[in-house]
Scaffold this motif. Structure first.
Motif, short mmCIF file in Angstrom:
data_model
loop_
_atom_site.label_atom_id
_atom_site.label_comp_id
_atom_site.label_asym_id
_atom_site.label_seq_id
_atom_site.Cartn_x
_atom_site.Cartn_y
_atom_site.Cartn_z
N GLU A 127 0.81 -1.32 -0.01
CA GLU A 127 0.05 -0.06 0.16
C GLU A 127 0.82 1.18 -0.10
N LEU A 128 1.96 1.40 0.75
CA LEU A 128 2.93 2.48 0.91
C LEU A 128 3.45 2.67 -0.65
N LEU A 129 3.83 1.49 -1.04
CA LEU A 129 4.62 1.68 -2.40
C LEU A 129 3.47 1.97 -3.53
N THR A 130 2.32 1.56 -3.44
CA THR A 130 1.31 2.02 -4.51
C THR A 130 1.01 3.64 -4.31
N GLN A 131 0.86 3.91 -3.12
CA GLN A 131 1.05 5.58 -2.89
C GLN A 131 1.94 6.19 -3.36
N HIS A 132 3.10 5.83 -3.16
CA HIS A 132 4.20 6.81 -3.60
C HIS A 132 4.79 6.43 -4.92
N CYS A 133 4.90 5.38 -5.46
CA CYS A 133 5.56 4.79 -6.43
C CYS A 133 4.78 4.42 -7.75
N THR A 134 3.51 4.69 -7.77
CA THR A 134 2.77 4.62 -8.93
C THR A 134 2.19 5.55 -9.78
N ALA A 135 2.64 6.91 -9.53
CA ALA A 135 2.00 7.95 -10.09
C ALA A 135 2.36 8.08 -11.42
N CYS A 136 3.84 7.73 -11.63
CA CYS A 136 4.60 7.88 -12.93
C CYS A 136 4.58 6.52 -13.78
N HIS A 137 4.77 5.44 -13.24
CA HIS A 137 4.88 4.28 -13.85
C HIS A 137 4.38 3.20 -13.12
N SER A 138 4.21 1.87 -13.73
CA SER A 138 3.39 0.88 -13.14
C SER A 138 4.49 0.29 -12.33
N ALA A 139 3.63 -0.47 -11.24
CA ALA A 139 4.38 -1.32 -10.25
C ALA A 139 5.30 -2.27 -10.70
N ASP A 140 4.99 -2.80 -11.87
CA ASP A 140 5.75 -3.84 -12.26
C ASP A 140 7.20 -3.29 -12.72
N LEU A 141 7.33 -1.83 -12.89
CA LEU A 141 8.74 -1.54 -13.26
C LEU A 141 9.62 -1.55 -12.02
N VAL A 142 8.94 -1.69 -10.61
CA VAL A 142 9.64 -1.64 -9.66
C VAL A 142 9.89 -3.19 -9.25
N THR A 143 8.76 -3.97 -9.23
CA THR A 143 8.96 -5.20 -8.82
C THR A 143 9.64 -6.24 -9.85
N ARG A 144 9.71 -5.79 -10.99
CA ARG A 144 10.59 -6.82 -11.85
C ARG A 144 12.14 -6.50 -11.89
N GLN A 145 12.59 -5.61 -10.97
CA GLN A 145 14.07 -5.31 -10.89
C GLN A 145 14.52 -6.51 -10.11
N PRO A 146 15.72 -6.84 -10.20
CA PRO A 146 16.42 -7.89 -9.49
C PRO A 146 16.49 -7.70 -8.03
N PRO A 147 16.45 -8.55 -7.19
CA PRO A 147 16.77 -8.34 -5.89
C PRO A 147 17.90 -7.26 -5.53
N LEU A 148 17.64 -6.38 -4.54
CA LEU A 148 18.65 -5.10 -4.39
C LEU A 148 18.87 -4.99 -2.93
N THR A 149 20.03 -4.65 -2.76
CA THR A 149 20.18 -4.22 -1.29
C THR A 149 19.41 -2.82 -0.73
N ALA A 150 19.53 -2.66 0.48
CA ALA A 150 18.70 -1.40 0.93
C ALA A 150 19.68 -0.34 0.51
N GLU A 151 20.79 -0.34 0.29
CA GLU A 151 21.50 0.62 -0.42
C GLU A 151 21.03 1.07 -1.66
N LYS A 152 21.02 0.02 -2.44
CA LYS A 152 20.71 0.47 -4.03
C LYS A 152 19.22 0.80 -3.86
N TRP A 153 18.25 0.43 -3.02
CA TRP A 153 16.87 0.83 -3.34
C TRP A 153 16.84 2.29 -2.85
N GLN A 154 17.79 2.66 -1.79
CA GLN A 154 17.89 4.07 -0.98
C GLN A 154 18.24 4.99 -2.44
N ALA A 155 19.29 4.54 -3.36
CA ALA A 155 19.64 5.35 -4.44
C ALA A 155 18.69 5.33 -5.64
#
Ligand code: HEC
Length: 109
Positions: free
Chosen positions: A50-78
């Protein structure tokens, strides 16, 4: 002046003839209706999704995010920082830790 006028008109006619000019496109464009497929990509149910839907789907689809390979916390922060600084996503830096935790929670393992 009177004698110059016919010559001027002929010069003008010669200029505007433009034999090589492409024909003007026919202005018969009718409105076209297209049906886009329904949005099917979604973050998983639950608070992280829900948090990600609220903040991360205004500009692109959710699967642009969920289809990334597993990333570390540092990479997600970047990535979150890039969304804010490069693409002007209205993301409050105070929420970054929460967003990164949510991204780690929903990513494939
Ligand atoms: C203000 C618009 C906007 C918001 C909000 C936004 N993004 Fe993006 N995002 C973009 C754009 C633009 C791209 C580049 C799209 C492309 O290349 O096709 C992108 C691309 C991505 C990518 C692909 C990899 C990359 O680095 O380019 C990921 C992952 C991503 N965004 C994650 C997120 C996450 C996570 C959030 C929420 C925290 C988010 N985005 C919110 C605009 C946004």
């Amino acid at each position: 002046m009177r004698r110059l006028l016919p010559a001027a008109l002929m010069a003008l006619a010669a200029c505007s003839a433009e034999p090589d000019a492409p024909a003007a496109p026919a202005n018969d464009a009718a409105p076209v209706a297209i049906a886009l497929p329904a949005e099917t990509a979604a973050f998983p149910a639950g608070p992280a999704g829900e948090l990600l839907t609220q903040h991360c789907t205004a500009c692109h689809s959710a699967d642009l995010v969920t289809r990334q390979p597993p990333l570390t916390a540092e990479k997600w922060q970047a990535t979150v920082t890039k969304m804010r600084e490069a693409y002007h996503a209205p993301l409050d830096p105070a929420q970054d830790r929460q967003l990164v935790a949510a991204l780690l929670a929903v990513q494939p393992r």
